[in-house]
Design an enzyme around this catalytic site. Sequence first.
Site, short mmCIF file in Angstrom:
data_model
loop_
_atom_site.label_atom_id
_atom_site.label_comp_id
_atom_site.label_asym_id
_atom_site.label_seq_id
_atom_site.Cartn_x
_atom_site.Cartn_y
_atom_site.Cartn_z
CB ILE A 185 -2.77 3.81 2.02
CG1 ILE A 185 -2.70 3.25 3.44
CG2 ILE A 185 -3.14 5.28 2.02
CD1 ILE A 185 -1.54 3.76 4.22
CB SER A 225 2.52 0.04 -3.93
OG SER A 225 1.66 0.55 -4.92
CB ALA A 272 -0.93 0.02 1.22
CB CYS A 273 2.31 3.54 -1.97
SG CYS A 273 1.74 3.43 -3.68
CG ASP A 274 0.70 8.75 -0.29
OD1 ASP A 274 0.02 8.50 0.71
OD2 ASP A 274 1.75 9.41 -0.25
#
Length: 532
Positions: free
Chosen positions: A472, A446, A438-440
């Site tokens: 995320i 990711s 999970a990333c922005d």
Amino acid sequence: MTTSTAATASGSGARVRVQRFGTFLSGMIMPNIPALIAWGIVTALFIADGPFPNEGLASIVGPTIHYLLPILIAATGGRMVYEARGAVVGAFATLGVIAGSDWLIAQFNAANPPAEGQGELGQVHMFIGAMIMGPLAAWVMKKLDALWDGKIKAGFEMLVNMFSAGIVAFILGIGGFYLLAPVVNWIMDVIGGAVGWLVQTNLLPLASILIEPAKVFFLNNAINHGVLTPLGITEAAADGKSILFLLEANPGPGLGVLLAFTFFGVGAARATAPGAAVIQFLGGIHEVYFPYVLMKPALLLAVVAGGMTGVATNMLFATGLRAPASPGSIFAVLAQTAGDSYLGVILSVVLSAAVSFAVGAVILRLGRKRDLEREAAGDDALGAAVAQTQANKGKSSEALAGLAAAGGAGASATRGATALTTEPDRPTAQPIRSIVFACDAGMGSSAMGASVLRNKIKKAGIEGVDVKNVAIAALATDVDLVITQQELTDRARERTPGATHVSVDNFMNSPKYDEVVEMVQRANRDDSDTTA
């Protein structure tokens, strides 16, 4: 089981606030880029001037740009704030803004008939309105739900939830029609007029003085997604292309700097520059050239000169893209280039790279003696620049991890990392079948991390484990293992408290992944032993 590292102090100040604002805007725009690409393809192929004119299929173009894309953006922004409930309310409220804008323009045209030879005032596509109303409506819904949370009698929950959301969407839609639509129309008129003035006075290349340094310090998202993309889409809808899509996405300036280091750099910077050039130019990950500029801040002159050259070339040839090029790869740029713009766009990339290379070469040659002395003294300039770049970004980057290692900064970059540890917030014997990075935005970093771990799991012979990447804000509660960068772990834990959480310094940290593979093997083996 929770895995985490020491918390990193959150940044403060205007730069960090602009970064966060830009990240939020990017989170609304980036997931909808495929829809923009699809719209660009339909526009290129089936409009009257296209290679395959088709009046029926061309009818998709108008509703897509005017209704579908703004509503998709609003729904994405609403979901980021308040999941599906926020998405629905934000989408409907944005429809009110769109209708209000159309009504105002119709009233204006009726009251001010155009003179002979002039056209009526055209539609304003509510991309900025969507980016305002979507999150705003979701935030209002979230706050109102909190007021009566736990106070509804049993059996009436669904009734209250459905009608409250419908009533809020209705009220905000009316508010958007009468209040927000005229404000956004005015904003678009002012910004559009300013950009038009820059074009008419041939001053648009000066935008590179702001955009190129902003890229290096990760402040460009607010400019690109907050201003250039909405204006560019509106311009492309009217003219079939827009030069604004090329102001930030042109890979030429970065390529020029990296080529200058390839021929005139020293030590690790020279050794890593060719590989970074491939990643930047073909992969579209521009951040890999930022550390090279930070090593010598004078190289900002090189990227600014290159950027200005590219913009001037595109103005000279009246070129543009049909839709945003994301990521900023040469492949993405060419794929979105309008049919009459290939020569100008290609020249803009080549010339911007050439000018950036020439200016960068002079700067590097002038400082070569000092650079050799620093290299001989063991000064890890590249590693320090990578660390500074990651600090500017506000988080680690898998695209920069290789540069840090090559520059001798690998150890220092991960010195503060903590080994995997377990805490009993989830039964350790529970099998791990789903792993999420999970990333922005749920893209880029990711995706690369998920690919690395997926390959490691496959080589280890582990079956039945799904590895994917998401934003995320889109984390589901049924995930077994979540991998995030340190700065995002607390947010991920709030959304998936029952999952195992692994914090990494960057998404390409192989030693951590080896430990994750061992963890998965152990958990799934224990489960097999138990069921047997």
